[in-house]
Motif scaffolding. Sequence first.
Motif, PDB file in Angstrom:
ATOM      1  N   PRO A  70     -23.764  -9.569   4.300  1.00 48.95           N
ATOM      2  CA  PRO A  70     -25.043  -9.908   4.933  1.00 48.95           C
ATOM      3  C   PRO A  70     -25.421 -11.379   4.836  1.00 48.95           C
ATOM      4  N   ASP A  71     -25.098 -12.032   3.708  1.00 52.27           N
ATOM      5  CA  ASP A  71     -25.477 -13.438   3.560  1.00 52.27           C
ATOM      6  C   ASP A  71     -24.670 -14.330   4.494  1.00 52.27           C
ATOM      7  N   TYR A  72     -23.377 -14.094   4.606  1.00 53.73           N
ATOM      8  CA  TYR A  72     -22.558 -14.909   5.511  1.00 53.73           C
ATOM      9  C   TYR A  72     -22.926 -14.650   6.970  1.00 53.73           C
ATOM     10  N   ALA A  73     -23.157 -13.390   7.321  1.00 54.28           N
ATOM     11  CA  ALA A  73     -23.544 -13.081   8.700  1.00 54.28           C
ATOM     12  C   ALA A  73     -24.879 -13.736   9.036  1.00 54.28           C
ATOM     13  N   ALA A  74     -25.842 -13.667   8.117  1.00 52.72           N
ATOM     14  CA  ALA A  74     -27.151 -14.276   8.366  1.00 52.72           C
ATOM     15  C   ALA A  74     -27.033 -15.787   8.546  1.00 52.72           C
ATOM     16  N   ASN A 104     -23.498 -23.778   2.047  1.00 54.79           N
ATOM     17  CA  ASN A 104     -22.530 -24.881   2.034  1.00 54.79           C
ATOM     18  C   ASN A 104     -21.252 -24.522   2.782  1.00 54.79           C
ATOM     19  N   HIS A 105     -20.758 -23.314   2.593  1.00 51.80           N
ATOM     20  CA  HIS A 105     -19.540 -22.877   3.281  1.00 51.80           C
ATOM     21  C   HIS A 105     -19.730 -22.844   4.791  1.00 51.80           C
ATOM     22  N   PHE A 165      -9.946 -17.003   2.207  1.00 50.06           N
ATOM     23  CA  PHE A 165     -10.514 -15.748   2.691  1.00 50.06           C
ATOM     24  C   PHE A 165     -11.889 -15.978   3.296  1.00 50.06           C
ATOM     25  N   THR A 166     -12.728 -16.699   2.575  1.00 46.97           N
ATOM     26  CA  THR A 166     -14.088 -16.952   3.055  1.00 46.97           C
ATOM     27  C   THR A 166     -14.067 -17.775   4.331  1.00 46.97           C
ATOM     28  N   GLU A 167     -13.146 -18.707   4.431  1.00 47.13           N
ATOM     29  CA  GLU A 167     -13.009 -19.496   5.652  1.00 47.13           C
ATOM     30  C   GLU A 167     -12.683 -18.592   6.844  1.00 47.13           C
ATOM     31  N   GLN A 168     -11.768 -17.643   6.636  1.00 50.01           N
ATOM     32  CA  GLN A 168     -11.412 -16.709   7.703  1.00 50.01           C
ATOM     33  C   GLN A 168     -12.562 -15.740   8.009  1.00 50.01           C
ATOM     34  N   LEU A 169     -13.311 -15.349   6.990  1.00 52.47           N
ATOM     35  CA  LEU A 169     -14.469 -14.479   7.187  1.00 52.47           C
ATOM     36  C   LEU A 169     -15.508 -15.162   8.071  1.00 52.47           C
ATOM     37  N   ILE A 219     -16.772 -13.908  11.769  1.00 54.05           N
ATOM     38  CA  ILE A 219     -18.171 -13.661  12.128  1.00 54.05           C
ATOM     39  C   ILE A 219     -18.573 -14.524  13.316  1.00 54.05           C
ATOM     40  N   ALA A 220     -18.164 -15.786  13.296  1.00 49.91           N
ATOM     41  CA  ALA A 220     -18.520 -16.700  14.382  1.00 49.91           C
ATOM     42  C   ALA A 220     -17.907 -16.272  15.708  1.00 49.91           C
ATOM     43  N   MET A 221     -16.718 -15.706  15.684  1.00 45.93           N
ATOM     44  CA  MET A 221     -16.023 -15.320  16.909  1.00 45.93           C
ATOM     45  C   MET A 221     -16.416 -13.927  17.405  1.00 45.93           C
TER      46      MET A 221
END
Length: 135
Positions: A53-57, A13-14, A29-33, A37-39
Amino acid sequence: MQTAPSIPAETANHVLWHFGHGGYQPGSFTEQLIRAIAMADMENKAKLAEVYPDYAAAVIAIEYDPNGVTNLQRIARGEAVAGENPMSQCPEALFNPDTGDLRRCVAPPGGHDLHQTPDGTEWSVPVDSSTEAPF
């Protein structure tokens, strides 16, 4: 062959929200994370993936998997169970050091000797050092 990390519904969802495909807004924090990762180039994406790992994936899936948005939406709706991950399971990717592009293998999950990018470029692993990557 390794499997992709499990992506929880909240993470899906994020990341969907960040990329404008539904979901809901994370904390600051999660928004900046997610933004980091995207940049990031692939080397730094890999470093961030060691800790998140979950956010990067999820970010890599939405950026490089042609079914990434659909699969993340499925996870976000709870249609995928916790241990199941509908993302492509092949961890291989073709990296172009000149542009920083990473083109992930989109071949069906499971063992395969020939990898393929969404645009149809095919390669095998390990890449024979006597031939150049098809860039």
